[in-house]
Design an enzyme around this catalytic site. Sequence first.
Site, short mmCIF file in Angstrom:
data_model
loop_
_atom_site.label_atom_id
_atom_site.label_comp_id
_atom_site.label_asym_id
_atom_site.label_seq_id
_atom_site.Cartn_x
_atom_site.Cartn_y
_atom_site.Cartn_z
N LYS A 161 2.89 6.66 4.68
CA LYS A 161 2.20 5.34 4.37
C LYS A 161 2.64 4.07 4.85
CE LYS A 161 -1.49 3.93 2.54
NZ LYS A 161 -1.27 3.01 3.54
N SER A 179 -5.97 3.70 4.49
CA SER A 179 -5.25 2.71 3.41
C SER A 179 -6.39 2.25 2.72
CB SER A 179 -4.36 2.00 4.10
OG SER A 179 -3.43 1.64 2.78
N LYS A 198 0.41 3.83 -2.71
CA LYS A 198 -0.68 5.06 -2.43
C LYS A 198 0.01 6.38 -2.40
CE LYS A 198 -4.77 2.11 -0.69
NZ LYS A 198 -4.03 0.91 -0.35
N SER A 234 0.73 -1.35 -0.04
CA SER A 234 0.00 0.01 0.08
C SER A 234 0.95 1.39 0.00
CB SER A 234 -0.81 -0.07 1.29
OG SER A 234 -2.19 -0.66 0.84
#
Length: 398
Positions: free
Chosen positions: A242, A136, A79, A76
């Site tokens: 993140k 997320s 992102k 993730s």
Amino acid sequence: MLKNKISIMVVIAFSILWIFSVNVLAHHDENHVSMEVNENKSLDLAKHSQSAILIERDTGNIIFDKNANDKLPPASMTKIMTLLLIMEAIENAQLSLDETIRISETAASMGGSQIFLEAGEEMSVEDLLKGIAVASGNDASVAMAERIAGSEQAFVEMMNNKVSELGLKSTKFQNSTGLPAEEHYSTAHDMAIMAKELLKYEDITKYTSIYEDYLRKGQDNEFWLVNTNKLVRFYDGVDGLKTGYTSEAKYCLTATAEKNGMRTIAVVLGAGSTKERNSDVSQLLDYAYAKYETKPLYEKNQAVTSFEWLKADKQKVNVVTSDSVSILYQKGTDLNKIDTKITINQDIDLPIEKGSMVGKLQVMEGEKVISETDLIVKDDINHANVFQLFKRTFQSFF
């Protein structure tokens, strides 16, 4: 006789104006400055992670790296690029925070981390941004991708184009979420550069620093957001950025912190657990703030020079920094040898859009370039009209 002389002088002056360009300006140095790696290989940092990097944000200087160019699944952390394109769209007024987006069946069907969007539901850009940055949300990521590019596939093409624009050679995306896919990979180095670019948009940390919040507050389907990055609460100065996890990628994190005016970015990939991931990132940040300091030189959008351009509608062109400029140094270093050098492109053509790059600001240590920042124009600049050219000619003649 005098009338004829004036006419001749006006014709000559007009000829000079049309020929005149910014060729009189300093030649632009095309050499790209790469980030320098700290060569202290004896440092026992990020020992739980397969790959890691630690950089200072303003300069981009690498303080520590471990297998930073190994291609690995970023999960993730993908992102970060999704958020970057969202922030660019907001900056360019192609998107607004209060715009409402209708959720497609495709977005609503996304598995993994999600904020449980339903097909046909409407949610604001700001809430979807929170859903990506804090929780997320894969469904929120796809919804935003579809809004910006028309489809997730088209958005992925934008992502990879941005990768090329940033000069990254070891990243390829197949989706906007980081869900497992063949030939979907990045590196610690490339993720750090993407994070550096994202942090140009200072508002992003307003979202990535949220530890908990709610979506659909007070409604039957109220959703509690809890940040997947626990360091936001438990490490002083961390305000993003993140996390990532899949069984293939293991535990990953791109973190950023700011202390005493110094912002750092730490990336780890392939840790065995959240505890090990957080421990490695904390250790990297501890090292940065124990050993290094920064000295701010220029703020973002600060004017550093200007020049006269007779052919432009704005005769005085202001040149500003595209980003904040600092120097990174080990504590106790003598800074007397630090200087700055400004170069302006030789071949600028009209018209120029606001924000266009027209030169470079280099921070020098003697003859050595230690950082480089784009210089941009503050306003749109178009061709001068006939009246403006005549007025300038008349003024210069008399």
